[in-house]
Design a protein around this motif. Structure first.
Motif, mmCIF file in Angstrom:
data_model
loop_
_atom_site.group_PDB
_atom_site.id
_atom_site.type_symbol
_atom_site.label_atom_id
_atom_site.label_comp_id
_atom_site.label_asym_id
_atom_site.label_seq_id
_atom_site.Cartn_x
_atom_site.Cartn_y
_atom_site.Cartn_z
ATOM 1 N N SER A 83 0.822 -1.213 0.000
ATOM 2 C CA SER A 83 0.000 0.000 0.000
ATOM 3 C C SER A 83 0.855 1.261 0.000
ATOM 4 C CB SER A 83 -0.934 -0.003 1.210
ATOM 5 O OG SER A 83 -1.822 -1.103 1.154
ATOM 6 N N MET A 133 -6.362 -5.935 -5.423
ATOM 7 C CA MET A 133 -7.624 -5.571 -6.051
ATOM 8 C C MET A 133 -8.305 -4.413 -5.312
ATOM 9 S SD MET A 133 -11.018 -7.919 -6.693
ATOM 10 C CE MET A 133 -11.353 -7.988 -4.913
ATOM 11 N N LEU A 134 -8.391 -4.534 -3.981
ATOM 12 C CA LEU A 134 -9.039 -3.480 -3.208
ATOM 13 C C LEU A 134 -8.240 -2.180 -3.229
ATOM 14 C CD1 LEU A 134 -10.326 -5.488 -0.100
ATOM 15 C CD2 LEU A 134 -11.661 -4.604 -2.025
ATOM 16 N N SER A 135 -6.906 -2.297 -3.226
ATOM 17 C CA SER A 135 -6.066 -1.092 -3.269
ATOM 18 C C SER A 135 -6.285 -0.324 -4.567
ATOM 19 C CB SER A 135 -4.586 -1.464 -3.134
ATOM 20 O OG SER A 135 -4.305 -1.992 -1.851
ATOM 21 N N VAL A 136 -6.294 -1.042 -5.680
ATOM 22 C CA VAL A 136 -6.492 -0.405 -6.979
ATOM 23 C C VAL A 136 -7.868 0.257 -7.056
ATOM 24 C CG1 VAL A 136 -6.726 -0.843 -9.454
ATOM 25 C CG2 VAL A 136 -4.879 -1.920 -8.163
ATOM 26 N N LEU A 137 -8.861 -0.369 -6.427
ATOM 27 C CA LEU A 137 -10.216 0.197 -6.449
ATOM 28 C C LEU A 137 -10.392 1.361 -5.484
ATOM 29 C CD1 LEU A 137 -12.378 -3.082 -6.595
ATOM 30 C CD2 LEU A 137 -12.044 -1.416 -8.443
ATOM 31 N N LEU A 138 -9.816 1.241 -4.291
ATOM 32 C CA LEU A 138 -10.119 2.193 -3.224
ATOM 33 C C LEU A 138 -9.158 3.373 -3.130
ATOM 34 C CD1 LEU A 138 -11.116 -0.297 -0.356
ATOM 35 C CD2 LEU A 138 -12.611 1.003 -1.898
ATOM 36 N N PRO A 180 -7.772 5.341 -5.488
ATOM 37 C CA PRO A 180 -8.207 6.522 -6.244
ATOM 38 C C PRO A 180 -9.413 7.224 -5.621
ATOM 39 C CG PRO A 180 -7.787 4.673 -7.719
ATOM 40 C CD PRO A 180 -7.785 4.123 -6.318
ATOM 41 N N LEU A 181 -10.259 6.469 -4.908
ATOM 42 C CA LEU A 181 -11.465 7.053 -4.318
ATOM 43 C C LEU A 181 -11.222 7.636 -2.932
ATOM 44 C CD1 LEU A 181 -14.055 4.270 -5.272
ATOM 45 C CD2 LEU A 181 -13.705 6.472 -6.402
ATOM 46 N N GLY A 192 -8.426 4.331 1.802
ATOM 47 C CA GLY A 192 -8.679 3.188 0.945
ATOM 48 C C GLY A 192 -7.564 2.169 1.007
ATOM 49 N N ALA A 222 -7.925 -1.741 2.442
ATOM 50 C CA ALA A 222 -7.492 -2.915 1.686
ATOM 51 C C ALA A 222 -6.567 -3.790 2.528
ATOM 52 C CB ALA A 222 -6.788 -2.475 0.401
#
Length: 460
Positions: free
Chosen positions: A259, A398-403, A405-406, A411, A415
């Motif tokens: 992260s 997966m969660l890092s890539v999704l969260l 940016p948001l 985020g 993750a």
């Protein structure tokens, strides 16, 4: 099933003696880790104050990169040494210990030089894209890789020999003190400008000194036993086992540091530095169990080799409960005083408070699950652990890539927390099914657990 049957066989041993060994070794390790964590925290505060958020971000990011590069150079020998040397020592196989340590250092040094050279080649290709400070920070950081690799292997050897004090003191105490001392001296006495490059140079000097101290101690510890014996090698087996364990180590490293890297890549090195401070603080939640494992890991390996089910359960229960109790206290402290603690790094760092709480929650759950990873590694169950860690790592990515940016740092922390909960929960169930060992520190079946432990342990 065969493993469970073998473990169920009572073997002579003294639970009180095991508790005493854990208490003594764990106390020394806890004291060293407490002091080391305090010094590390002070060092990070000093660095953040002297370098500023941007300079500290560069230093923290390069340090993380170096940590990732040291990992393949060790080839997994840092873990296999703990497991193998503890078993070899119990059988008085000093010729194999001599060969294992020699071969591990030879291979580790050769690979670390290759990794360093590759790092410098990449640095040369990106020369025009970097500032002078960034270039100096990366160059000095890469130069420390061989010594960091050998220092880790030496630390593992002393841990396996149950020399808890000198296994940790050079890195936990000497290194941060020297890093801070050299940096403060150059800035305030020599009037040098504080930047990430100078900080990394001071760190490199401290690494060299701490390595020499540890190397001298290890040589003295094994000189008498290895001087008169021939050197024996089982290189193929050692490499095969080490590479298998290295996969797990890689998963741990990715879960702990991915992260930070993603924050630097997807946002900025400055925000990566802020998040890094939260990661370092959150590590305090689990540091007690980490300290205790310096003694518990060799004991788990020895207990499994002897087939002592009761001793395995006792080591897991005693060490796990001590680690979780401390973790709970630290977590509560972060809930109450997390913002002021982050503020010690600088006012910008308080933005990482939500991330700190999420990271700490993941660490707390891991502490509750107890000796999941260590138990699997020390008993030959590491292949199952590998599969579970791969699942958790994929979830983290997966969660890092999704969260990220948001939600940014929050985020990234979410993750990491989800990944920690996932792999610890799965391994606690897997170990229970495989060996009948309960790793969670408190369960509704605690009474039956104690009864089983008493049945498997010999009378006093």
């Amino acid at each position: 099933m065969a493993n469970a049957e073998r473990l169920a066989k009572p073997v002579a041993g003294k639970p009180a003696a095991i508790t005493k060994v854990l208490a003594r070794g764990g106390s020394i390790s806890f004291l060293l880790n407490s002091t080391g964590m305090g010094l590390a925290l002070i060092m990070q505060i000093v660095l953040a104050r002297l370098l500023g958020a941007a300079g500290y971000g560069t230093y923290a990011f390069v340090t993380t990169v170096v940590t990732f590069l040291v990992f393949p150079a060790k080839l997994g020998f840092d873990t296999s040494i703990v497991r193998l040397v503890a078993a070899m020592k119990a059988k008085d196989e000093w010729s194999l210990i001599k060969g294992l340590l020699k071969r591990a250092n030879q291979l580790g040094f050769a690979v670390s030089l290759s990794v360093t050279a590759t790092g410098f080649v990449i640095l040369g290709l990106r020369y025009s894209e970097m500032t002078d400070t960034q270039l100096a920070t990366y160059a000095v950081g890469f130069a420390t890789i061989p010594l960091l690799t050998l220092a880790t292997l030496r630390q593992s050897a002393l841990q396996a020999l149950k020399d808890v004090l000198f296994a940790q003191m050079p890195e936990k105490i000497v290194r941060p003190l020297l890093t801070m001392g050299l940096l403060l001296m150059t800035v305030f006495l020599l009037n040098w400008e504080a930047d990430a490059g100078l900080a990394m140079l001071c760190f490199a000097a401290a690494v060299a000194v701490s390595y020499l101290i540890g190397a001298v101690v290890l040589k003295k510890r094994i000189k008498e036993q290895t001087a008169a014996v021939d050197t024996q090698y089982a290189t193929r087996y050692w490499i095969r086992l080490s590479l298998s364990l290295m996969i797990n180590g890689g998963m741990y490293l990715i879960l702990g540091q991915l992260s930070v890297l993603l924050m630097g890549v997807m946002h900025s090195e400055t925000e990566s530095g802020l998040f890094s401070a939260a990661v370092r603080l959150a590590a305090l939640v689990s540091f007690a169990i980490t300290a205790i494992n310096m003694t518990a890991a060799p004991l788990l390996s020895e207990s499994y080799a002897k087939g002592n089910h009761g001793q395995l359960q006792q080591v897991c229960t005693t060490s796990g409960r001590a680690g979780f109790s401390f973790a709970a206290v630290v977590f509560i402290a972060f809930v109450i005083a997390g913002r002021p603690l982050l503020g010690l790094f600088g006012t910008e760092f308080t933005a990482a408070y939500p991330a700190l709480l999420l990271l700490s929650a993941g660490q707390l759950f891991g502490a509750y699950c107890g000796q999941t990873g260590t138990m699997a590694t020390m008993t030959g169950y590491h292949r199952v652990l590998t599969r579970v860690l791969v699942i958790a790592t994929a979830l983290n990515v997966m969660l890092s890539v999704l969260l990220i940016p948001l939600l940014g740092m929050t985020g990234a922390a979410a993750a990491s927390c989800c990944a920690a909960v996932t792999w610890n929960a799965i391994m606690a169930v897997a170990i229970k099914r495989k060996y009948g060992i309960t790793t969670p520190v408190w369960t509704f079946g605690g009474g039956s657990q104690r009864k089983q432990q008493e049945q498997d342990s010999p009378p006093q």
